[in-house]
Motif scaffolding. Structure first.
Motif, PDB file in Angstrom:
ATOM      1  N   VAL A  66     107.384 -43.807 -67.878  1.00  0.00           N
ATOM      2  CA  VAL A  66     108.387 -44.876 -67.737  1.00  0.00           C
ATOM      3  C   VAL A  66     109.808 -44.371 -67.958  1.00  0.00           C
ATOM      4  CG1 VAL A  66     106.659 -46.532 -68.533  1.00  0.00           C
ATOM      5  CG2 VAL A  66     108.431 -45.746 -70.127  1.00  0.00           C
ATOM      6  N   LYS A  67     109.939 -43.121 -68.335  1.00  0.00           N
ATOM      7  CA  LYS A  67     111.274 -42.566 -68.568  1.00  0.00           C
ATOM      8  C   LYS A  67     112.134 -42.678 -67.317  1.00  0.00           C
ATOM      9  CE  LYS A  67     110.047 -39.280 -72.206  1.00  0.00           C
ATOM     10  NZ  LYS A  67     109.867 -37.852 -72.568  1.00  0.00           N
ATOM     11  N   GLY A  68     113.354 -43.145 -67.509  1.00  0.00           N
ATOM     12  CA  GLY A  68     114.256 -43.320 -66.385  1.00  0.00           C
ATOM     13  C   GLY A  68     114.115 -44.667 -65.695  1.00  0.00           C
ATOM     14  N   ARG A  69     113.053 -45.404 -66.016  1.00  0.00           N
ATOM     15  CA  ARG A  69     112.843 -46.715 -65.387  1.00  0.00           C
ATOM     16  C   ARG A  69     112.914 -47.855 -66.406  1.00  0.00           C
ATOM     17  NH1 ARG A  69     108.046 -47.964 -63.282  1.00  0.00           N
ATOM     18  NH2 ARG A  69     106.846 -46.540 -64.616  1.00  0.00           N
ATOM     19  N   PHE A  70     112.434 -47.604 -67.617  1.00  0.00           N
ATOM     20  CA  PHE A  70     112.415 -48.631 -68.649  1.00  0.00           C
ATOM     21  C   PHE A  70     113.467 -48.326 -69.713  1.00  0.00           C
ATOM     22  CE2 PHE A  70     107.633 -49.958 -68.327  1.00  0.00           C
ATOM     23  CZ  PHE A  70     107.781 -50.136 -66.966  1.00  0.00           C
ATOM     24  N   THR A  71     114.025 -49.385 -70.292  1.00  0.00           N
ATOM     25  CA  THR A  71     114.984 -49.239 -71.375  1.00  0.00           C
ATOM     26  C   THR A  71     114.683 -50.244 -72.474  1.00  0.00           C
ATOM     27  OG1 THR A  71     116.701 -48.551 -69.808  1.00  0.00           O
ATOM     28  CG2 THR A  71     117.420 -49.229 -71.997  1.00  0.00           C
ATOM     29  N   ILE A  72     114.563 -49.753 -73.685  1.00  0.00           N
ATOM     30  CA  ILE A  72     114.356 -50.631 -74.834  1.00  0.00           C
ATOM     31  C   ILE A  72     115.703 -50.870 -75.506  1.00  0.00           C
ATOM     32  CG2 ILE A  72     113.840 -48.712 -76.403  1.00  0.00           C
ATOM     33  CD1 ILE A  72     111.848 -50.590 -77.834  1.00  0.00           C
ATOM     34  N   SER A  73     115.900 -52.096 -75.960  1.00  0.00           N
ATOM     35  CA  SER A  73     117.130 -52.417 -76.671  1.00  0.00           C
ATOM     36  C   SER A  73     116.837 -53.453 -77.732  1.00  0.00           C
ATOM     37  CB  SER A  73     118.216 -52.915 -75.701  1.00  0.00           C
ATOM     38  OG  SER A  73     117.794 -54.089 -75.054  1.00  0.00           O
ATOM     39  N   ARG A  74     117.731 -53.536 -78.705  1.00  0.00           N
ATOM     40  CA  ARG A  74     117.540 -54.475 -79.798  1.00  0.00           C
ATOM     41  C   ARG A  74     118.795 -55.291 -80.020  1.00  0.00           C
ATOM     42  NH1 ARG A  74     115.109 -50.993 -84.719  1.00  0.00           N
ATOM     43  NH2 ARG A  74     116.211 -52.619 -85.847  1.00  0.00           N
ATOM     44  N   ASP A  75     118.598 -56.490 -80.500  1.00  0.00           N
ATOM     45  CA  ASP A  75     119.686 -57.336 -80.955  1.00  0.00           C
ATOM     46  C   ASP A  75     119.275 -57.820 -82.330  1.00  0.00           C
ATOM     47  OD1 ASP A  75     121.535 -59.327 -81.554  1.00  0.00           O
ATOM     48  OD2 ASP A  75     121.677 -59.993 -79.480  1.00  0.00           O
ATOM     49  N   ASP A  76     119.716 -57.108 -83.359  1.00  0.00           N
ATOM     50  CA  ASP A  76     119.268 -57.428 -84.709  1.00  0.00           C
ATOM     51  C   ASP A  76     119.771 -58.785 -85.172  1.00  0.00           C
ATOM     52  OD1 ASP A  76     119.459 -53.959 -85.845  1.00  0.00           O
ATOM     53  OD2 ASP A  76     117.840 -55.092 -84.880  1.00  0.00           O
ATOM     54  N   ALA A  77     120.909 -59.209 -84.667  1.00  0.00           N
ATOM     55  CA  ALA A  77     121.432 -60.519 -85.044  1.00  0.00           C
ATOM     56  C   ALA A  77     120.493 -61.630 -84.560  1.00  0.00           C
ATOM     57  CB  ALA A  77     122.830 -60.718 -84.469  1.00  0.00           C
ATOM     58  N   LYS A  78     119.872 -61.418 -83.411  1.00  0.00           N
ATOM     59  CA  LYS A  78     118.925 -62.385 -82.861  1.00  0.00           C
ATOM     60  C   LYS A  78     117.488 -62.044 -83.244  1.00  0.00           C
ATOM     61  CE  LYS A  78     121.722 -63.588 -78.827  1.00  0.00           C
ATOM     62  NZ  LYS A  78     121.775 -63.675 -77.340  1.00  0.00           N
ATOM     63  N   ARG A  79     117.314 -60.929 -83.978  1.00  0.00           N
ATOM     64  CA  ARG A  79     115.973 -60.488 -84.401  1.00  0.00           C
ATOM     65  C   ARG A  79     115.083 -60.307 -83.174  1.00  0.00           C
ATOM     66  NH1 ARG A  79     113.874 -63.966 -89.253  1.00  0.00           N
ATOM     67  NH2 ARG A  79     113.728 -62.043 -90.402  1.00  0.00           N
ATOM     68  N   ALA A  80     115.640 -59.660 -82.181  1.00  0.00           N
ATOM     69  CA  ALA A  80     114.950 -59.528 -80.906  1.00  0.00           C
ATOM     70  C   ALA A  80     114.935 -58.090 -80.420  1.00  0.00           C
ATOM     71  CB  ALA A  80     115.610 -60.414 -79.852  1.00  0.00           C
ATOM     72  N   VAL A  81     113.929 -57.800 -79.635  1.00  0.00           N
ATOM     73  CA  VAL A  81     113.851 -56.522 -78.941  1.00  0.00           C
ATOM     74  C   VAL A  81     113.511 -56.818 -77.493  1.00  0.00           C
ATOM     75  CG1 VAL A  81     111.413 -56.180 -79.528  1.00  0.00           C
ATOM     76  CG2 VAL A  81     112.853 -54.218 -78.961  1.00  0.00           C
ATOM     77  N   TYR A  82     114.058 -56.014 -76.595  1.00  0.00           N
ATOM     78  CA  TYR A  82     113.891 -56.243 -75.169  1.00  0.00           C
ATOM     79  C   TYR A  82     113.348 -54.986 -74.492  1.00  0.00           C
ATOM     80  CZ  TYR A  82     117.219 -59.819 -76.588  1.00  0.00           C
ATOM     81  OH  TYR A  82     117.840 -60.838 -77.251  1.00  0.00           O
ATOM     82  N   LEU A  83     112.725 -55.186 -73.366  1.00  0.00           N
ATOM     83  CA  LEU A  83     112.290 -54.062 -72.544  1.00  0.00           C
ATOM     84  C   LEU A  83     112.696 -54.363 -71.108  1.00  0.00           C
ATOM     85  CD1 LEU A  83     110.773 -51.340 -72.592  1.00  0.00           C
ATOM     86  CD2 LEU A  83     108.732 -52.596 -71.867  1.00  0.00           C
ATOM     87  N   GLN A  84     113.706 -53.660 -70.642  1.00  0.00           N
ATOM     88  CA  GLN A  84     114.134 -53.776 -69.257  1.00  0.00           C
ATOM     89  C   GLN A  84     113.298 -52.817 -68.431  1.00  0.00           C
ATOM     90  OE1 GLN A  84     116.474 -55.843 -67.791  1.00  0.00           O
ATOM     91  NE2 GLN A  84     115.697 -54.995 -65.862  1.00  0.00           N
ATOM     92  N   MET A  85     112.591 -53.342 -67.453  1.00  0.00           N
ATOM     93  CA  MET A  85     111.688 -52.543 -66.637  1.00  0.00           C
ATOM     94  C   MET A  85     112.165 -52.589 -65.192  1.00  0.00           C
ATOM     95  SD  MET A  85     108.019 -53.618 -68.308  1.00  0.00           S
ATOM     96  CE  MET A  85     108.062 -55.262 -67.633  1.00  0.00           C
ATOM     97  N   ASN A  86     112.591 -51.459 -64.690  1.00  0.00           N
ATOM     98  CA  ASN A  86     113.070 -51.346 -63.308  1.00  0.00           C
ATOM     99  C   ASN A  86     112.098 -50.504 -62.491  1.00  0.00           C
ATOM    100  OD1 ASN A  86     115.416 -52.772 -64.065  1.00  0.00           O
ATOM    101  ND2 ASN A  86     116.486 -50.866 -64.584  1.00  0.00           N
ATOM    102  N   SER A  87     112.206 -50.638 -61.192  1.00  0.00           N
ATOM    103  CA  SER A  87     111.366 -49.854 -60.269  1.00  0.00           C
ATOM    104  C   SER A  87     109.901 -49.910 -60.681  1.00  0.00           C
ATOM    105  CB  SER A  87     111.848 -48.396 -60.234  1.00  0.00           C
ATOM    106  OG  SER A  87     113.203 -48.316 -59.848  1.00  0.00           O
ATOM    107  N   LEU A  88     109.423 -51.103 -60.889  1.00  0.00           N
ATOM    108  CA  LEU A  88     108.050 -51.272 -61.361  1.00  0.00           C
ATOM    109  C   LEU A  88     107.044 -50.732 -60.357  1.00  0.00           C
ATOM    110  CD1 LEU A  88     108.455 -54.743 -63.016  1.00  0.00           C
ATOM    111  CD2 LEU A  88     107.481 -52.735 -64.145  1.00  0.00           C
ATOM    112  N   LYS A  89     105.959 -50.193 -60.909  1.00  0.00           N
ATOM    113  CA  LYS A  89     104.887 -49.642 -60.100  1.00  0.00           C
ATOM    114  C   LYS A  89     103.599 -50.407 -60.381  1.00  0.00           C
ATOM    115  CE  LYS A  89     106.906 -44.997 -60.505  1.00  0.00           C
ATOM    116  NZ  LYS A  89     106.659 -43.596 -60.919  1.00  0.00           N
ATOM    117  N   VAL A  90     102.653 -50.283 -59.460  1.00  0.00           N
ATOM    118  CA  VAL A  90     101.360 -50.942 -59.650  1.00  0.00           C
ATOM    119  C   VAL A  90     100.727 -50.494 -60.964  1.00  0.00           C
ATOM    120  CG1 VAL A  90      99.030 -51.179 -58.733  1.00  0.00           C
ATOM    121  CG2 VAL A  90     101.002 -51.252 -57.186  1.00  0.00           C
ATOM    122  N   ASP A  91     100.908 -49.218 -61.315  1.00  0.00           N
ATOM    123  CA  ASP A  91     100.333 -48.675 -62.554  1.00  0.00           C
ATOM    124  C   ASP A  91     100.951 -49.260 -63.823  1.00  0.00           C
ATOM    125  OD1 ASP A  91      99.706 -45.256 -61.354  1.00  0.00           O
ATOM    126  OD2 ASP A  91      98.626 -47.136 -61.090  1.00  0.00           O
TER     127      ASP A  91
END
Length: 118
Positions: A66-91
């Protein structure tokens, strides 16, 4: 008690993007790490992306596929974590789980389903 609520899973076509969200509800003292895992039936759960807290080094780690396609990020103020997934594949089709690691224990969400069609 801490509960993790995930959202954002969906059925998309290959090449499209999704953004997963995970919000922590409840009381905890501090966070060592927040991460996303995924699992398909019959296989072990695998780490997709993790991010250590700044106090724990701030290291970010990704599954090689997933390197280069997915990005993890956090917003500690919102107590949240996100996963942006680009160029998704069937796998990438799997149930995606959020994990919160504190100094005392770890918490898991119930999962959000991601399905990628050809």
């Amino acid at each position: 008690q801490v509960r993790l609520e995930e959202s954002g899973g969906d059925l998309v076509q290959a090449g499209e993007s999704l953004r997963l969200s995970c919000t922590a509800i409840g009381s905890y003292a501090s966070v060592n790490e927040m991460a996303w895992y995924r699992q398909i039936p019959g296989k072990q759960r695998e780490l997709v992306a993790s991010q250590m807290s700044p106090a724990s080094g701030g290291t970010t780690e990704y599954l090689d596929s997933v390197k280069g396609r997915f990005t993890i990020s956090r917003d500690d103020a919102k107590r949240a974590v996100y996963l942006q997934m680009n160029s998704l594949k069937v796998d990438d089709t799997a149930m995606y789980y959020c994990k919160l690691l504190t100094p005392l224990t770890e918490y898991w969400g119930q999962g959000t389903q991601v399905a990628v069609s050809p």
